[in-house]
Scaffold this active site. Structure first.
Site, PDB file in Angstrom:
ATOM      1  N   HIS A   1       2.963  10.092  -5.875  1.00  0.00           N
ATOM      2  CA  HIS A   1       3.569   8.774  -6.139  1.00  0.00           C
ATOM      3  C   HIS A   1       2.793   8.116  -7.285  1.00  0.00           C
ATOM      4  CE1 HIS A   1       4.331   4.447  -4.391  1.00  0.00           C
ATOM      5  NE2 HIS A   1       4.896   4.629  -5.568  1.00  0.00           N
TER       6      HIS A   1
ATOM      7  N   MET B   1      -2.907   5.419  -8.653  1.00  0.00           N
ATOM      8  CA  MET B   1      -2.905   4.034  -9.162  1.00  0.00           C
ATOM      9  C   MET B   1      -3.811   3.943 -10.382  1.00  0.00           C
ATOM     10  SD  MET B   1      -3.296   2.204  -5.454  1.00  0.00           S
ATOM     11  CE  MET B   1      -2.102   2.470  -4.152  1.00  0.00           C
TER      12      MET B   1
ATOM     13  N   GLY C   1       0.070   5.751   6.054  1.00  0.00           N
ATOM     14  CA  GLY C   1      -1.346   5.961   5.797  1.00  0.00           C
ATOM     15  C   GLY C   1      -2.164   5.531   6.996  1.00  0.00           C
TER      16      GLY C   1
ATOM     17  N   HIS D   1       1.344  12.672   1.092  1.00  0.00           N
ATOM     18  CA  HIS D   1       1.694  11.668   0.088  1.00  0.00           C
ATOM     19  C   HIS D   1       0.428  11.287  -0.678  1.00  0.00           C
ATOM     20  CE1 HIS D   1       4.153   8.332  -1.495  1.00  0.00           C
ATOM     21  NE2 HIS D   1       3.095   7.567  -1.369  1.00  0.00           N
TER      22      HIS D   1
ATOM     23  N   MET E   1       1.980   5.260  -9.556  1.00  0.00           N
ATOM     24  CA  MET E   1       2.045   3.815  -9.809  1.00  0.00           C
ATOM     25  C   MET E   1       1.237   3.578 -11.079  1.00  0.00           C
ATOM     26  SD  MET E   1       1.512   2.783  -5.845  1.00  0.00           S
ATOM     27  CE  MET E   1       0.853   4.420  -5.462  1.00  0.00           C
TER      28      MET E   1
ATOM     29  N   ASP F   1       7.872   3.602   2.266  1.00  0.00           N
ATOM     30  CA  ASP F   1       6.429   3.674   2.044  1.00  0.00           C
ATOM     31  C   ASP F   1       5.817   2.281   2.094  1.00  0.00           C
ATOM     32  OD1 ASP F   1       4.453   4.730  -0.895  1.00  0.00           O
ATOM     33  OD2 ASP F   1       3.890   4.363   1.196  1.00  0.00           O
ATOM     34  N   GLY F   2       4.865   2.076   3.043  1.00  0.00           N
ATOM     35  CA  GLY F   2       4.161   0.807   3.107  1.00  0.00           C
ATOM     36  C   GLY F   2       4.388   0.113   4.441  1.00  0.00           C
ATOM     37  N   GLY F   3       3.291   0.001   5.242  1.00  0.00           N
ATOM     38  CA  GLY F   3       3.408  -0.673   6.535  1.00  0.00           C
ATOM     39  C   GLY F   3       4.230   0.101   7.562  1.00  0.00           C
TER      40      GLY F   3
ATOM     41  N   ASP G   1      -1.125   8.828  -3.549  1.00  0.00           N
ATOM     42  CA  ASP G   1      -0.923   7.597  -4.315  1.00  0.00           C
ATOM     43  C   ASP G   1      -1.815   7.571  -5.550  1.00  0.00           C
ATOM     44  OD1 ASP G   1      -0.606   6.146  -1.157  1.00  0.00           O
ATOM     45  OD2 ASP G   1       0.980   6.122  -2.679  1.00  0.00           O
TER      46      ASP G   1
ATOM     47  N   MET H   1      10.168   1.072  -1.627  1.00  0.00           N
ATOM     48  CA  MET H   1       8.867   0.548  -1.238  1.00  0.00           C
ATOM     49  C   MET H   1       9.078  -0.572  -0.201  1.00  0.00           C
ATOM     50  SD  MET H   1       6.466   2.212  -2.637  1.00  0.00           S
ATOM     51  CE  MET H   1       5.145   1.129  -2.067  1.00  0.00           C
TER      52      MET H   1
ATOM     53  N   GLY I   1      -0.005  -0.977  -4.302  1.00  0.00           N
ATOM     54  CA  GLY I   1      -1.365  -1.224  -4.761  1.00  0.00           C
ATOM     55  C   GLY I   1      -2.415  -1.056  -3.686  1.00  0.00           C
ATOM     56  N   PHE I   2      -2.028  -1.210  -2.403  1.00  0.00           N
ATOM     57  CA  PHE I   2      -3.023  -1.126  -1.333  1.00  0.00           C
ATOM     58  C   PHE I   2      -2.398  -0.580  -0.054  1.00  0.00           C
ATOM     59  CE2 PHE I   2      -6.176  -3.359  -3.686  1.00  0.00           C
ATOM     60  CZ  PHE I   2      -5.457  -4.197  -4.540  1.00  0.00           C
ATOM     61  N   GLY I   3      -3.209   0.121   0.744  1.00  0.00           N
ATOM     62  CA  GLY I   3      -2.763   0.518   2.072  1.00  0.00           C
ATOM     63  C   GLY I   3      -3.047  -0.610   3.046  1.00  0.00           C
ATOM     64  N   GLY I   4      -2.565  -0.472   4.292  1.00  0.00           N
ATOM     65  CA  GLY I   4      -2.895  -1.451   5.333  1.00  0.00           C
ATOM     66  C   GLY I   4      -2.167  -2.784   5.228  1.00  0.00           C
TER      67      GLY I   4
ATOM     68  N   SER J   1      -0.269   9.431   4.140  1.00  0.00           N
ATOM     69  CA  SER J   1      -0.746   9.033   2.815  1.00  0.00           C
ATOM     70  C   SER J   1      -2.259   9.152   2.748  1.00  0.00           C
ATOM     71  CB  SER J   1      -0.328   7.587   2.514  1.00  0.00           C
ATOM     72  OG  SER J   1      -1.026   7.112   1.378  1.00  0.00           O
TER      73      SER J   1
HETATM   74  C1  DX5 Z   1       0.883   1.552  -1.438  1.00  0.00           C
HETATM   75  C2  DX5 Z   1       1.078   3.030  -1.320  1.00  0.00           C
HETATM   76  C3  DX5 Z   1       1.303   3.520   0.099  1.00  0.00           C
HETATM   77  C4  DX5 Z   1       0.155   3.204   1.047  1.00  0.00           C
HETATM   78  C5  DX5 Z   1       0.661   3.305   2.477  1.00  0.00           C
HETATM   79  O1  DX5 Z   1       0.979   1.164  -2.763  1.00  0.00           O
HETATM   80  O2  DX5 Z   1       2.164   3.452  -2.133  1.00  0.00           O
HETATM   81  O3  DX5 Z   1       1.562   4.910   0.091  1.00  0.00           O
HETATM   82  O4  DX5 Z   1      -0.898   4.064   0.838  1.00  0.00           O
HETATM   83  O5  DX5 Z   1      -0.353   2.921   3.361  1.00  0.00           O
HETATM   84  P1  DX5 Z   1      -0.035   2.186   4.742  1.00  0.00           P
HETATM   85  O6  DX5 Z   1       0.810   3.135   5.559  1.00  0.00           O
HETATM   86  O7  DX5 Z   1      -1.380   1.959   5.319  1.00  0.00           O
HETATM   87  O8  DX5 Z   1       0.718   0.932   4.427  1.00  0.00           O
HETATM   88 ZN    ZN Z   2       2.786   5.583  -1.902  1.00  0.00          ZN
END
Ligand code: DX5
Ligand code: ZN
Length: 249
Positions: free
Chosen positions: A65, A35, A217, A31, A67, A195-197, A33, A136, A141-144, A6
């Site tokens: 993706h 937003m 990501g 990927h 959002m 997707d996510g974590g 994102d 999901m 909304g956020f990575g990490g 991502s």
């Molecule tokens: C969150 C995004 C994800 C995010 C994943 O809303 O849709 O794609 O960037 O990042 P990580 O892998 O760091 O959770």
């Molecule tokens: Zn995503």
């Protein structure tokens, strides 16, 4: 198994070079994102950035993706910018059906995403029209963020519905016979993306539950040696692919 880094986790000053790094490191997809600060409490980037990144990663499949609260105004700009697939959220409600057809009309693959608080049943009416279901595993909304384990049963349910569709003959003939190949060339009714974590541990859990497409990501772009990280994740996915389990006896 598809691995999709991502770009949100990459250095924004070097998005083009970072996309090129992912391609050279052996990623399958990129990927992206998108937003809008309304559907989610964050703003990322738009079609101009995707178009600027495209020449740096010509071979990667661009998995966009959305959002966004008003995706209908963004479908064509992202299609023109180089998207191969566009994913919208089932939480958009009634407009989902027309969004699916609009994406198909643009000649792009269709993804449908479902957020952690939303019941998986919400996607069921659309399963035969989509190419990919995105479960999901964090609130968008956020990575990490940390992986939400309560989402695993939703992946299993999506896998069960897919098997049922497959057993009822769903899945157009053509290249890329799916896991449940019966000798006749048939495509999977839809891919299951998470997707996510996602990291090596949670990817293994998701693969075991039935996922086949993995967005990561932080776990990939933050690694200096991304090729080693992707190779390691691919090995773990193969070791946890439930359809290969019987081949290991
Ligand atoms: C969150 C995004 C994800 C995010 C994943 O809303 O849709 O794609 O960037 O990042 P990580 O892998 O760091 O959770
Ligand atoms: Zn995503």
């Amino acid at each position: 198994m598809i691995i999709a880094p991502s770009l949100l986790a990459a250095n924004p000053a070097r998005f083009g070079q970072e996309a090129g790094r992912a391609e050279r490191a052996g990623a399958d997809w990129l990927h992206l994102d998108i937003m809008d600060g309304q559907f989610v409490p964050n703003i990322s980037f738009g079609p101009a950035v995707v178009a600027a990144v495209r020449p740096h990663a010509k071979k990667l499949f661009f998995d966009v993706h959305l959002m966004c609260s008003k995706p209908e105004i963004l479908l064509e700009p992202f299609a023109e910018a180089g998207a191969d697939q566009i994913t919208v959220h089932v939480e958009l409600g009634e407009q989902v059906e027309s969004l699916i057809w609009k994406i198909k009309k643009l000649g792009k693959k269709v993804g449908l995403a479902v957020n952690p608080p939303t019941a998986i049943a919400a996607v069921q009416p659309h399963l035969e029209q989509i190419d990919m279901l995105l479960v999901m595993t964090v609130n968008p909304g956020f990575g990490g963020q940390s992986f939400i384990h309560e989402c695993l049963p939703k992946i299993q349910q999506a896998g069960a519905w897919r098997r049922a569709l497959w057993n009822n003959g769903a899945g157009a003939s053509g290249s890329g016979a799916g896991r449940y190949s019966t000798g006749r060339e048939r495509k999977l009714p839809y891919r299951i993306e998470v997707d996510g974590g996602i990291n090596d541990q949670t990817a293994a859990e998701c693969a075991h539950a039935g996922a086949d497409t993995f967005v990561a990501g932080t776990a990939l772009f933050r690694r200096r040696n991304m090729a080693a990280a992707i190779k390691q994740m691919r090995k773990i996915l193969q070791d946890n692919d439930p359809t290969l389990a019987d081949l290991k006896v």
